[in-house]
Design an enzyme around this catalytic site. Structure first.
Site, PDB file in Angstrom:
ATOM      1  CG  HIS A 394      -2.293   0.579   0.921  1.00 39.15           C
ATOM      2  ND1 HIS A 394      -2.515   1.533  -0.057  1.00 39.15           N
ATOM      3  CD2 HIS A 394      -3.512   0.328   1.471  1.00 39.15           C
ATOM      4  CE1 HIS A 394      -3.793   1.843  -0.084  1.00 39.15           C
ATOM      5  NE2 HIS A 394      -4.435   1.132   0.826  1.00 39.15           N
ATOM      6  CG  ASP A 398      -2.856   5.017  -4.688  1.00 40.17           C
ATOM      7  OD1 ASP A 398      -2.178   5.031  -3.629  1.00 40.17           O
ATOM      8  OD2 ASP A 398      -2.799   5.926  -5.548  1.00 40.17           O
TER       9      ASP A 398
END
Length: 422
Positions: A394, A398
């Site tokens: 992450h 995204d």
């Protein structure tokens, strides 16, 4: 007679030390030239160390699990002629046991504690191997022993380097045993325990998994896919070309779908150097194929998947996976991947949360294919369904991009003709 000393070789790429994984010889063994004496492990691969000479093993330079420097003394062998090592003046033969030569004290011979074959059919005490000593045996022998409730550490091996053969199991089963080597009764109280050293490949796996979970901001995304048409296409291709080109599994189709989808998501075919704070997006798609071997998980690499056909990629996947399972994969075959594909096949379950193979930023996981009822256009029909359980870093990827990427893969697999439309 002379002494030949084998030193830990320089395996290359700036490696200063390696881990000693396993000995295939013991003190007193007579070995032949080119015989493999030990396995050592670098950061990426297991490397076999052969003997350049024939002779008798005098001493071993370390225990399995020990980290040894390149250039340190690995093994000492007695050879015909002068050898490559000059010892300090030694005592006369009659005094040799009391006063060994100073140079010989650098490596102490390792004691052996292997079980001896029984000399009669009467019950005899069984001398187990040391707790850290892994018996050598083929997968078939290991399965047979497991089914029979036999612990292999109590079985004498008559094969090369003490390898346990089917004949050794037959001999073990045919003679009375003490309770030490037998499996307990179904409801018997157990007080035994076993300590298993974390060494070799298992240590590397533990370190990499710990590092990945500590450094990567994992998140997973799961989507179900209707693979009915894809499976029909695979079966048709195998029926028509299987004999001439080889049988296709689902993996080369999954690889093709990833290659096509990554054209629109270059941020997912990437590696992240978090120390230098640099993301490298790769044009080439080097797919890591998570492969389970007898010793643990390895990730051989299918290079330039974007340039391969279904059959060439399938052949290369089979080749590198076999090399990894047999511990024959080179460092190059185990490094350089840009994204990883992992599958447990029939054991894939419903959902999994795979761990990102750092420094990559994405891993695509395949779950089990099952037939189940699905509602299509208001009608209940039976379809072949399969989940993709994928994880992403992450810090780099995204959530929206990850979801769109998996949806693109899904669309390609549900309409497999799109895999080949340029």
């Amino acid at each position: 007679m002379g002494t030949h000393v084998i030193k830990m070789p320089d395996i290359g790429e700036g490696i200063a030390q390696v881990e000693l994984v396993e000995w295939f010889v013991k003190v007193g063994d007579v070995i032949a030239e080119d015989q493999v004496v030990a396995d050592v492990m670098t950061d990426k691969a297991t490397v076999e160390i052969p003997s350049p000479v024939s002779g008798k093993v005098l001493a071993l330079g370390g225990q399995p699990g020990e980290v040894m420097a390149v250039g340190s003394e690995l093994i000492r062998i007695e050879v015909e002629g002068s050898g490559n090592h000059i010892d300090a003046p030694q005592a006369k033969p009659a005094e040799a046991h009391a006063a060994p030569a100073p140079a010989q004290t650098k490596i102490e011979p390792q004691p052996e504690n292997r079980p001896q074959p029984a000399t009669s059919h009467t019950a005899a005490p069984i001398v187990p191997r040391e707790a850290h000593e892994k018996p050598l045996a083929s997968p078939a022998v290991r399965k047979r022993a497991l089914d029979a409730g036999i612990e292999l550490r109590y079985v004498h091996g008559s094969g090369p380097a003490g390898r346990i053969l089917h004949e050794d199991l037959d001999a073990f089963i045919s003679k009375p045993q003490t309770a030490l080597g037998q499996a307990p009764a179904g409801y018997g109280k157990r007080t035994d325990s076993e300590q298993v050293p974390v060494i070799g490949l298992r240590r590397k796996i533990a370190q990499r998994m710990q590092d990945a979970k500590r450094r990567v901001a994992h998140f997973s995304y799961v989507e179900e896919i209707d693979v009915t048409q894809l499976e029909a296409l695979r079966q048709q291709l195998n029926a028509k070309h299987g004999e001439s080109r080889g049988k296709l599994t689902l993996l080369p189709f999954l690889v093709r779908a990833m290659v096509v989808a990554l054209r629109d998501f270059p941020q997912i075919n990437a590696t992240y150097d978090d120390e230098a704070q640099i993301i490298t997006r790769h044009g080439a798609v080097h797919v890591g194929i998570a492969t389970q071997g007898d010793n643990g998980l390895m990730v051989p690499v299918l290079r330039h998947a974007e340039a391969g056909s279904l059959w060439s990629n399938a052949s290369e996947i089979a080749r590198v996976a076999h090399a990894a399972r047999s511990s024959k994969a080179s460092r190059e075959e185990l490094s350089g991947s840009t994204i990883t594909l992992t599958s447990l096949g029939a054991l894939g379950g419903i959902v999994s949360t795979p761990v990102v193979n750092t420094p990559e930023v994405a891993i695509v996981g395949v779950n089990r294919m099952v037939e189940r009822p699905v509602v299509i256009d208001g009608q209940i029909v039976v379809r072949k369904m399969m989940n993709l359980s994928s994880s992403f870093d992450h810090r780099v990827v995204d959530g929206m991009d990850a979801a769109l990427f998996i949806q693109a893969v899904r669309g390609l697999l549900e309409q497999p003709a799109c895999l080949f439309v340029e």
